[in-house]
Design an enzyme around this catalytic site. Structure first.
Site, PDB file in Angstrom:
ATOM      1  CD  GLU A  96      -3.256  -0.782   0.153  1.00 27.90           C
ATOM      2  OE1 GLU A  96      -3.168   0.572  -0.727  1.00 27.90           O
ATOM      3  OE2 GLU A  96      -3.764  -1.564  -0.190  1.00 27.90           O
ATOM      4  CE1 TYR A 115      -6.200   3.225  -0.230  1.00 26.42           C
ATOM      5  CE2 TYR A 115      -4.614   3.410   0.074  1.00 26.42           C
ATOM      6  CZ  TYR A 115      -4.720   2.943  -1.074  1.00 26.42           C
ATOM      7  OH  TYR A 115      -5.615   1.538  -1.083  1.00 26.42           O
ATOM      8  CG  ASP A 120      -7.731   4.967  -4.506  1.00 24.38           C
ATOM      9  OD1 ASP A 120      -9.593   4.779  -3.647  1.00 24.38           O
ATOM     10  OD2 ASP A 120      -6.932   4.842  -4.863  1.00 24.38           O
TER      11      ASP A 120
END
Length: 350
Positions: A40, A122, A140
């Site tokens: 991520e 996020y 996002d």
DNA sequence: AAGCCGTGGTG
DNA sequence: TCACCAAGGCT
């Protein structure tokens, strides 16, 4: 289509499509929360195809939290070299160390995880939902685009506060049985179907739920204000070679643009004569005749470098300034070089 | 809030 | 060519 339980039908359409059609990506083969965290962070503002080889090398070299937590920063930065946004790497390492020493694992608690450096709203939602199945929003750019079309939301998605609106919408819609597939499904949809331009609505699994599709407005949404264009800066590089074939390299400051990375001597001027004066003064040395090697433009998010690189010989090494040194080309691989420096290096045939 | 922080792909 | 943009976060 907005019957009383359209939200449940939407969930099933989205997660069902995701489970059937999702792309085969490396980080979708693991449930290791630490590896998912790495993916991520790498994916922040970075394309999937770019991340894949970095993710493979990184998770192999730093296979568990302890490996990364106590790795030399030099090696960490070499593994990140070329990915950009280098503070991501430093924040990731310090946060992995903190999590390892405090919890011994990636905390399965959004409050705790979200406090770590480099973990924003996020990343918090993404890792918590994908690794632990916690129903948290992971909003996002994809999710804002998809939801703005489905729900006909016209707020400017370039404004920071708008994200919270979408987080509330996600919490209304999210599949509490499978938050991972829901969040990833939203992003997958944005990546392959609900694209910024020319969305492929005829292939969309949730077009029946989409307000923009029904009104033929899918190309008008989302609303996003323009960012102002970058300013250009001249950068004159004077690559200096001593009689033994060593080259002078300078390390950039620890903060700011390309923090801590190495480059050939550079001056922020378009005038090569002035650049020579600045650099020869900086290192107390004498510069021979310069010869142009390459000229190019390097575009950052917020500024543009107009780079002109010259090469020259020096009779002796002078008195190198702090944070600089002489290196043979084979030794360049030990240094972390940003892309503009790699371009110059290639032009010099080193 | 708005500016800073990389790089590579795309139309 | 150039603007846009891609699984953002920090200050």
């Amino acid at each position: 289509m907005k019957t009383s339980d359209w939200k449940q039908e939407f969930r099933e359409a989205l997660t069902g499509w995701y489970r059937e059609e999702k792309r085969d990506l490396p980080w979708r083969h693991t449930r290791n929360p630490y590896h998912i965290w790495i993916s991520e962070v790498m994916l922040q503002q970075t394309r999937v195809d770019t991340v894949i080889p970095y993710y493979a090398r990184f998770t192999e070299r730093f296979s568990d939290m302890k490996e990364l937590a106590y790795a030399p920063e030099e090696e960490l930065m070499k593994m990140w070299e070329g990915l950009g946004y280098y503070s991501r790497a430093r924040n990731l390492q310090s946060s992995v160390r903190e999590a390892y020493e405090t919890y011994g694992e990636v905390p399965a608690d959004p409050e705790k995880f979200g406090k770590l450096k480099g973990v924003g709203p996020y990343t918090e939602g993404a890792v918590m939902s994908i690794a632990y199945g916690i129903p948290a929003p992971a909003v996002d750019g994809n999710v804002m685009r998809v939801l703005s079309r489905i729900l006909l939301i016209e707020e400017d998605i370039a404004k920071p506060k708008t994200r919270r609106l979408f987080e509330e919408a996600v919490m209304e819609l999210i599949d509490r049985e499978d938050p991972s597939s829901f969040n990833q499904g939203m992003m997958e949809l944005g990546a392959v179907i609900c694209t910024p331009r020319r969305p492929k609505c005829l292939l969309c699994p949730v077009r029946d739920f989409c307000g923009a599709y029904h009104e033929g407005r899918e190309e008008e949404l989302p609303v996003k204000s323009k960012k102002k264009k970058q300013q250009s800066f001249p950068q004159t590089v004077i690559a200096l070679r001593d009689p033994e074939g060593r080259w002078l390299m300078e390390q950039r400051p620890e903060e700011g643009l390309l923090a801590g990375m190495w480059q050939f001597p550079t001056a922020e001027t378009a005038d090569p004569e002035e650049a020579v004066r600045i650099i020869s003064g900086r290192h107390r040395l004498t510069v021979g005749p310069i010869e142009e090697a390459v000229r190019f433009r390097h575009v950052f998010t917020h500024r543009i470098w107009e780079v002109t690189a010259y090469a020259a010989s020096v009779p002796d090494r002078g008195t190198p300034a702090d944070r600089s040194g002489w290196f043979r080309p084979e030794e360049f691989d030990m240094l972390t070089l940003p892309n503009p420096t790699k371009k110059v290096r290639a032009a010099l045939g080193l």
